[in-house]
Design an enzyme around this catalytic site. Structure first.
Site, PDB file in Angstrom:
ATOM      1  N   GLU A 141      65.870  10.102  53.240  1.00 27.14           N
ATOM      2  CA  GLU A 141      64.836   9.141  53.624  1.00 27.14           C
ATOM      3  C   GLU A 141      64.056   8.698  52.400  1.00 27.14           C
ATOM      4  OE1 GLU A 141      60.749   8.716  56.291  1.00 27.14           O
ATOM      5  OE2 GLU A 141      62.016  10.492  56.501  1.00 27.14           O
ATOM      6  N   LYS A 149      64.102  27.680  68.328  1.00 25.99           N
ATOM      7  CA  LYS A 149      64.659  26.328  68.210  1.00 25.99           C
ATOM      8  C   LYS A 149      64.352  25.446  69.418  1.00 25.99           C
ATOM      9  CE  LYS A 149      68.325  28.257  65.370  1.00 25.99           C
ATOM     10  NZ  LYS A 149      69.739  28.566  65.201  1.00 25.99           N
ATOM     11  N   ASP A 176      67.472  27.631  58.160  1.00 23.07           N
ATOM     12  CA  ASP A 176      68.138  27.066  59.340  1.00 23.07           C
ATOM     13  C   ASP A 176      67.430  25.767  59.713  1.00 23.07           C
ATOM     14  OD1 ASP A 176      69.266  26.448  61.760  1.00 23.07           O
ATOM     15  OD2 ASP A 176      69.216  28.498  62.537  1.00 23.07           O
TER      16      ASP A 176
END
Length: 592
Positions: free
Chosen positions: A271, A403, A479
């Site tokens: 980005e 998560k 992660d």
């Protein structure tokens, strides 16, 4: 066509051949050689291994056995002749056949094993009178062993344009043995996932799997890099069935002045403006004297779900686990899983006859998911003795919660809980951030607080914390999926020092990072951790490297929040993204 040209300076062969004559001689000989070659492919030259219509290893075996057996036979025969005083030149039919067999097998063995060895010496032998240390002479020696260019190559305008070949139709040359394995993978005889264990070579397994995949799908992977990655380092821990790797640019922001130390922060992202914006925030923090951070909590969680025949029985286990008198006994059992795992707390929640048990423990410099899971398994095995009717439904029951956005992580924290703050001086806000303190305070209230509440945000009371978290996570081998809870952040801004300066803080309750294990062991990610000074485990103070990394993440988020909010307050966001993150085309013409 690639035409190889000689260097301008060429040797004169002890002064006997001038330079221009040598070039003319080489040019003429090259043309003569090319005229003798037709466009049809030349037939393959005979090999020594073609002596028998048998597989190569059988042919070699036959001639090896033949050579030594007839040699043994002849030695015995000649010894007998010497004993009996028989002339050696008097040969029987069997002795004659044995001699011919010895000669034939000797010729085969020399042809198979000796020619390449001899040719390697011939190709490396320097010419008499030539200096092998001279680069030009070495170039000519190597050049004269090659076939010259085609006649068309000497007249470039007459060469036809090269044909454009679809990369998907190009088949990479493979060894004969690899070709057989590829065919077996394509037809399903050999499972693709078993290539590493079968071959014992992770790079070769990835190459074969990649080629098989291209043939099965009919689509090219030409843009996906294969070379440049240590595939053995990811086997069994980071990625299964690899066919290549993805390239992600890594930029640096900083220096970030945090707790009196300077850090250069690596960020992996595609980005545009993200690194530049974070870097501007670091500049503003540095110019204002730096930021400070406080680690509030450090504990990874895992919550299995167990089922009983009744809710009453589930409640009995809940009371037993939450009894302070039992904690020490359970902690001893839990801590056997690792020398770094230390049980901190146990929290239970009931849903009917199902019990969710949330274990929390410190994990040293590791992120700790596997560590806490092993400790939980030890406790469950122990509880099975006192509660034999307990049915373990899953080692994770989502009360952890991993998560996924969850209120339990937002309120109680998971991993490292950090708060980071800084006071930005008024002149820095004006000169570096191009805005004002009242504008930032008002925008933060309307956007990050009220706007997020209207949206029903869960831990999302910030401008773009996940941007910075994810970029640092990818660069340092964390992660990336754990950016979900790690990006929980509330950004606060208020005026201070009689309204002149800006007090900004970020509170992040669930930063889940580690400096050992998983992707942190890979070369690129390890280098980024080394840049931050937190590579590997801290031997003097276990866990301090991971805690330091968590504070760096929070400090970087503080810089990113400060810069983006300033860009929004000053109306610079669209302009900067159009300049640095979009193609420079006239959008008005494209729309019309």
């Amino acid at each position: 066509m690639d035409v190889r040209r000689r260097p301008v300076k060429t040797p004169n062969l002890e002064g006997s051949v001038p330079e221009h004559q040598l070039r003319q001689l080489n040019h003429s000989s090259t043309k003569a050689v090319d005229q003798n070659h037709s466009n049809a492919p030349a037939p393959p030259s005979p090999q020594a291994s073609d002596a028998l219509p048998l597989p190569l290893y059988l042919t070699n075996g036959v001639f090896f056995c033949l050579f030594f057996s007839v040699a043994y036979f002849l030695l015995h025969r000649w010894r007998d002749k010497i004993r009996t005083s028989t002339p050696l030149h008097v040969l029987t039919l069997s002795e004659t056949a044995a001699i011919f067999s010895l000669i034939a097998s000797f010729i085969y063995l020399v042809g198979f094993f000796g020619i390449g060895f001899v040719q390697s010496f011939i190709c490396r032998a320097p010419h008499e009178g030539w200096d092998v240390n001279d680069d030009n002479e070495r170039f000519l020696i190597e050049e004269n062993t090659r076939r010259g260019p085609c006649p068309a190559a000497l007249d470039l305008p007459l060469c036809p344009p090269p044909k454009v070949v679809d990369p998907a139709l190009v088949i990479t040359p493979m060894l004969e043995e690899d070709e057989e394995i590829i065919k077996s993978v394509v037809d399903g005889t050999i499972p693709s996932y078993s290539l590493e264990s079968r071959l014992g070579d992770c790079k070769r397994a990835a190459t074969i799997r990649r080629e098989a995949l291209q043939r099965m799908t009919g689509r090219s992977l030409a843009g996906l890099p294969l070379d440049g990655l240590d595939y053995a380092s990811i086997f069994g821990q980071c990625c299964e069935m690899p066919v290549g790797f993805i390239q992600i640019p890594v930029g640096i922001a900083g220096p970030l002045l945090l707790d009196g130390r300077e850090f250069t922060v690596p960020m992996a992202t595609t980005e545009g403006c993200l690194v530049a914006s974070t870097n501007r925030g670091c500049k503003a923090i540095y110019a204002s004297g730096g930021a400070t951070s406080v680690l509030l909590r450090d504990g990874m969680t895992r919550a299995p779900v167990v089922r009983f025949a009744s809710a009453k029985r589930a409640a009995e286990l809940k009371f037993d686990l939450e009894n302070p008198d039992n904690f020490e006994k359970l902690a001893v059992i839990f801590n056997k899983s690792s020398r770094f795992a230390r049980l901190q707390s146990i929290q239970c929640a009931i849903a009917g006859k199902n019990l969710y048990i949330r274990f929390s423990c410190s994990t040293g410099d590791a992120m700790g998911m596997n560590m806490v899971s092993k400790g939980v398994q030890n406790v469950l095995d122990y509880l099975q003795n006192d509660f034999p009717d307990m049915d373990v439904m899953g080692i994770s029951g989502n009360f952890c919660s991993d998560k996924k956005p969850a209120a339990v992580n937002w309120i109680q924290g998971r991993g490292k809980s950090v708060v980071c703050e800084a006071i930005i001086k008024e002149e820095v806000v004006k000169k570096v951030l191009k805005t004002s303190v009242p504008s930032l305070v008002e925008l933060n209230m309307l956007k990050n607080l009220a706007g997020s509440a209207v949206a029903g945000a869960l831990g999302g009371f910030n401008a773009h914390a996940s941007n910075i978290v994810t970029a640092i996570y990818i660069a340092t081998g964390q992660d990336p999926a754990q950016n979900v809870e790690s990006s929980h952040c509330i950004t606060m801004m208020e005026p201070t020092n009689d309204g002149k300066d800006l007090h900004i803080s970020v509170t992040m309750p669930s930063i889940e990072v580690g400096t050992v294990g998983g992707g942190t062991q890979l070369a690129s990610q390890s280098a980024c951790l080394n840049l931050l000074g937190v590579k590997g485990a801290n031997k003097d103070s276990p866990g301090s490297n991971a805690r330091q990394l968590a504070t760096i993440v929070a400090g970087s988020v503080l810089a990113g929040e400060l810069s983006l909010m300033s860009a929004l307050a000053a109306g610079q966001l669209v302009k900067s993204h159009m300049k640095f993150n979009r193609s420079k085309q006239d959008l008005s013409k494209a729309a019309s």
